[in-house]
Design a protein around this motif. Structure first.
Motif, mmCIF file in Angstrom:
data_model
loop_
_atom_site.group_PDB
_atom_site.id
_atom_site.type_symbol
_atom_site.label_atom_id
_atom_site.label_comp_id
_atom_site.label_asym_id
_atom_site.label_seq_id
_atom_site.Cartn_x
_atom_site.Cartn_y
_atom_site.Cartn_z
ATOM 1 N N MET A 123 0.831 -1.205 0.000
ATOM 2 C CA MET A 123 0.000 0.000 0.000
ATOM 3 C C MET A 123 0.867 1.256 0.000
ATOM 4 O O MET A 123 0.570 2.226 -0.691
ATOM 5 N N TRP A 124 1.953 1.226 0.763
ATOM 6 C CA TRP A 124 2.880 2.361 0.787
ATOM 7 C C TRP A 124 3.467 2.626 -0.591
ATOM 8 O O TRP A 124 3.809 3.749 -0.930
ATOM 9 N N PRO A 128 -0.999 -0.254 -7.889
ATOM 10 C CA PRO A 128 -2.290 -0.085 -8.583
ATOM 11 C C PRO A 128 -3.314 -1.119 -8.124
ATOM 12 O O PRO A 128 -2.974 -2.281 -7.887
ATOM 13 N N ALA A 129 -4.563 -0.689 -8.015
ATOM 14 C CA ALA A 129 -5.629 -1.551 -7.489
ATOM 15 C C ALA A 129 -5.779 -2.845 -8.286
ATOM 16 O O ALA A 129 -6.056 -3.910 -7.716
ATOM 17 N N GLU A 130 -5.598 -2.764 -9.620
ATOM 18 C CA GLU A 130 -5.790 -3.943 -10.447
ATOM 19 C C GLU A 130 -4.678 -4.983 -10.278
ATOM 20 O O GLU A 130 -4.808 -6.133 -10.692
ATOM 21 N N GLY A 273 1.049 4.847 -13.469
ATOM 22 C CA GLY A 273 0.062 3.902 -13.964
ATOM 23 C C GLY A 273 0.575 2.490 -14.153
ATOM 24 O O GLY A 273 1.784 2.213 -14.066
ATOM 25 N N ALA A 274 -0.362 1.564 -14.406
ATOM 26 C CA ALA A 274 -0.029 0.142 -14.535
ATOM 27 C C ALA A 274 0.900 -0.135 -15.708
ATOM 28 O O ALA A 274 1.759 -1.023 -15.639
ATOM 29 N N ASN A 275 0.753 0.592 -16.810
ATOM 30 C CA ASN A 275 1.631 0.398 -17.970
ATOM 31 C C ASN A 275 3.083 0.704 -17.611
ATOM 32 O O ASN A 275 4.012 0.006 -18.033
ATOM 33 N N ALA A 276 3.284 1.762 -16.832
ATOM 34 C CA ALA A 276 4.636 2.129 -16.406
ATOM 35 C C ALA A 276 5.211 1.049 -15.501
ATOM 36 O O ALA A 276 6.396 0.679 -15.628
#
Length: 462
Positions: A123-124, A128-130, A273-276
């Motif tokens: 969490m720290w 990403p949530a997904e 973001g998730a892509n990064a």
């Protein structure tokens, strides 16, 4: 003892010793990386791109615990190599017995701590949530077998200290063959094996390491090897424990600083973001390929330094440094050119799409590609410093280059028009600072006295 177990690194050709010592470690690292790539390819193509990101997000936490174990076992390598070089066989065995005891206690504590804190750390890191549920479940499975990893690292470190890198390679290869075989069986669910999906990769890792450790212990005990473990002879002697922690604690702090910085850097990347996150994970796999030869040579330099300082051969260590620099520079520069020319091709092994991931990953590799040589050379100078037992110095190098330069600079530059590229630039600048500090200390010559205080042979007597 030298004739029966291990290799005397205080005599003979230095280039040959470096090659013979580092090649098995390089092959082992290559197998380890190939296994990691295999895991990424399996989960990336079967489960999806987010699975690669989940592994990458979980890696800094794994690395943090492994770093602590590596710091502790490095102390064992240094003491074993210096006592072995000095011919003090009794203290070699005492160091080993005490190290096993520390590993069992410390490994259990780290396992418990990792399981309790992994979700909080995720969490720290702004996971990403997904990706979070996958990363959490994967981590908990891996961490449940951490004490096994600790003991495997200890056995490897002891063998390395006596100049043997072939035996641990054999054990590692056996474990990896089992792991590679289990991966598809447990991910897909082939035959009688359950379909565990993404978590199947984690279970395969833990099971294979456990089998490899059992095989190693059975073999070493059957041969009455120097590294064999006898539960009745395990010790916790005050003087040896103090010496282990005097050398190991700075190394544990150093490794923790590096792994903690990875948590922060990954957190910064995650904010894009998730892509990064996925691109960074794929590019980091390629990083490991470039660092492997330098890491192997750095560990070889450390072992040669330890044995030769233990024997009082100071001048020979200077030759070790010279040959280490020549070898690592040639290899690293060659790999860097290849990566700079074909970044997209390499990244496509891990992610098929989308193009955004490849674009981010290519930017990373084209920035870091020019700086790999800096990091590689630092492995060599740090190898000499660590081999002498001055782990507090390499800790200081890490503190300054990573925490005073890389992390704060990445935080600042990532908020500018550079965006995520600012993080890559900060990593490069951190490499340059680290190398400068490490080389400066090496050339002061303050590392020339072994921590076991042997009778020093002057350079003119060589």
């Amino acid at each position: 003892m030298k004739g029966n177990f291990g290799t005397d690194l205080t005599q003979g050709s230095i280039p040959k010793h470096l090659i013979r010592f580092s090649i098995p470690m390089f092959i082992g690292n290559l197998l380890q990386t190939a296994l990691g790539m295999t895991d990424s390819i399996w989960v990336g193509n079967i489960v999806g791109p987010n699975a690669v990101g989940a592994i990458q997000v979980s890696f800094p936490i794994q690395f943090m615990l492994i770093a602590l174990s590596n710091g502790a076992t490095l102390a064992t390598t240094i003491l074993v190599s210096q006592y072995f070089g000095a011919g003090d066989h009794e203290k070699v065995k005492k160091t080993i017995n005490n190290s096993y005891s520390v590993a069992l206690i410390f490994g259990a504590l780290l396992t418990i701590a990792g399981l309790l804190l992994c979700d909080t750390i995720l969490m720290w890191m702004n996971t990403p949530a997904e990706i979070f549920p996958m990363a959490s479940s994967y981590l908990k499975i891996i961490l449940s077998g951490f004490i096994i990893t600790f003991l495997v690292n200890l056995i490897t470190s002891i063998l390395r200290g006596i100049g043997d890198t072939v035996t641990p390679l054999i054990f590692m290869a056996i474990g990896m063959v089992i792991n590679i075989a289990l991966d598809p069986l447990l991910i897909i669910g082939i035959g009688p094996f359950p379909k565990l999906g993404f978590n199947g990769s984690a279970y395969a890792t833990v099971i294979s390491q456990a089998i490899g450790l059992i095989i190693a212990l059975i073999y070493l005990n059957s041969k009455q090897h120097l590294v064999s473990i006898d539960l009745k002879k395990l010790q916790l002697e005050g003087a040896h424990i103090v010496k282990l922690f005097q050398i190991g604690l700075p190394s544990m702090i150093q490794q923790s600083l590096i792994s903690l910085s990875s948590v922060f850097i990954t957190g910064m990347v995650n904010s894009f973001g998730a892509n990064a996150t996925t691109a960074y994970g794929a590019a980091s796999r390629i990083d490991s390929l470039v660092f492997m030869p330098a890491m192997s040579l750095g560990l070889a330099v450390s072992a040669l330094t330890g044995q030769n300082l233990g024997a009082g051969n100071v001048k020979r260590v200077n030759e070790v440094f010279k040959w280490g620099v020549i070898m690592t520079a040639g290899i690293t520069l060659t790999l860097s050119v290849f990566i700079l020319l074909f970044p997209g091709l390499l990244l496509s092994m891990f992610v098929r799409d989308p193009s955004t991931i490849l674009e981010i990953g290519t930017g990373y590799l084209r920035t870091l590609g020019f700086a790999y040589i800096l990091f590689a050379l630092m492995f060599i100078s740090n190898g000499v410093i660590n081999g002498s037992g001055r782990t507090i110095v390499t800790m200081a190098v890490t503190l300054m280059s990573v925490w005073l330069v890389r992390v704060p600079l990445a935080a600042v530059l990532s908020k500018t028009h550079l965006g995520i590229s600012g993080i890559w630039l900060a990593i490069v600048i951190g490499f340059a600072v680290g190398l400068s500090i490490s080389l400066t200390y090496y050339f002061t010559g303050r590392w020339k006295k072994a921590v076991i205080n042997p009778k020093v042979i002057s350079e003119g007597e060589m």
